[in-house]
Write a protein that holds these residues in place. Sequence first.
Motif, mmCIF file in Angstrom:
data_model
loop_
_atom_site.group_PDB
_atom_site.id
_atom_site.type_symbol
_atom_site.label_atom_id
_atom_site.label_comp_id
_atom_site.label_asym_id
_atom_site.label_seq_id
_atom_site.Cartn_x
_atom_site.Cartn_y
_atom_site.Cartn_z
ATOM 1 N N LYS A 139 0.860 -1.179 0.000
ATOM 2 C CA LYS A 139 0.000 0.000 0.000
ATOM 3 C C LYS A 139 0.895 1.227 0.000
ATOM 4 N N ASP A 140 0.771 2.039 -1.051
ATOM 5 C CA ASP A 140 1.606 3.235 -1.197
ATOM 6 C C ASP A 140 3.089 2.895 -1.104
ATOM 7 N N GLY A 141 3.460 1.748 -1.690
ATOM 8 C CA GLY A 141 4.861 1.352 -1.730
ATOM 9 C C GLY A 141 5.379 0.679 -0.486
ATOM 10 N N HIS A 142 4.515 0.451 0.512
ATOM 11 C CA HIS A 142 4.945 -0.164 1.762
ATOM 12 C C HIS A 142 4.191 -1.480 1.993
#
Length: 448
Positions: free
Chosen positions: A391-394
């Motif tokens: 999610k959002d790169g994490h």
Amino acid sequence: MKTKLLSALAVLAAGAASATVLTGPAAWGDWTGDAPGVTRKITVDTLPALGASRVGVAPPAVVARPAGAKLSVPAGFTVAEFVRLDAPRQLRTAPNGDVFAAETEAGRLKVMRIADGADKPVQVATFAEGLDRPFGVAFWPAGPNPQWIYVANANSVVRFPYRGGDLKARGPAETVVAKLAANTKGHTTRDIAFSPDGKLMFVSVGSGSNVAESMPKKPLADAKAWDAAHGLGATWGEETDRADVLSMDPMGGHRAVFAAGIRNCVTLLVQPGTDTLWCATNERDLLGDNLPPDYVTRVTPHAFYGWPWYYLGSHEDPRHAGERPDLAGRVTVPDVLIQSHSAPLGMTFYTARGGPAAFPAEYRGDAFVGLHGSWNRARRTGYKVVRILMKDGHPTGEYQDFLTGFVADAAGVWGRPVGVAVAHDGALLVSDDAGGVIWRVAHARGGK
């Protein structure tokens, strides 16, 4: 109208599958509960106590593919045999779209020329041979026109001069690192990644043992002095420069321990669009069927991930009780915990933004990991490809079954996934070293 409806249903199915997440003991499970869309989240606070589960040993018998055996993928996807190679392992896609495959035991590096949308490679060639158990492959410098292909052997790093489209090395191997460690006992897979600016080369080196059983004991003061010189939690003796990620320049100079205590970081890669380093890691054995979980994690500079003294934070390994009290509370907990003994090997981030085989947009930025499968668990697990949810790169800590079906029955398996790579047309390629096959997973609507 019909095709749009099918595509919409596939998207809804993916969302519904991730809505129910197995946690706690339900997440440990085994192969009988695997299916595309099954989602798990294993957390440190739900780990079983030491001794709560048996210590199982159940090496699989690799059998011929049973008649009628089929692999399973989510709705809207197809999976088919792409090409047969000699026990292919790590896969890496070159900037021009060619895909390189390490035939580790044969000592070869193969290259496949692939046309968009094709169900077979246009050409398969031997790029280099006479290598020593090659595994990791990387291109340098970054960008569309790399000049070198780097290959990680069992105890060295070499490179070959390269121009995009080469199907055979245009020159002999040049040794970059003559020796990675004092020996090649135990784990022999090595991987390579470069920082986005090309100034740092990272090399993963697995441990020489299960849990450093033969490593000499050091008085605490001497162990602390070793840490000061070699990095927090760095091991010594035959385990020197092992169970870690090393950093150096592209010619092997300025070598240092980047992060320690990572028992066997099989695949090492940088998350696209970031400078974040990731490892897919095999944890230790013989503490129980559900201890400790394997993991996929971001790797922080100078961090210590526990091996051999601790696992998942301050959980002390009883085989090293009382040896390193100074490290308690200083262990970095990994991001995504995987069913114990699943043996995560290959890993890639899904980056395709189009193409005739491209996945729907919600897959973009997520990672795929090949789980080679357990040999040391009474209730077999692994033998599948999973999707690491982001999610959002994490990482969210959740992972989802994506490609399943390699287990024949309680005694045998007919395939063992290793490498994963994204082809130019958006297909996901999966190497199976037991079956000697590379599989191709495509979406029927090409990302629409």
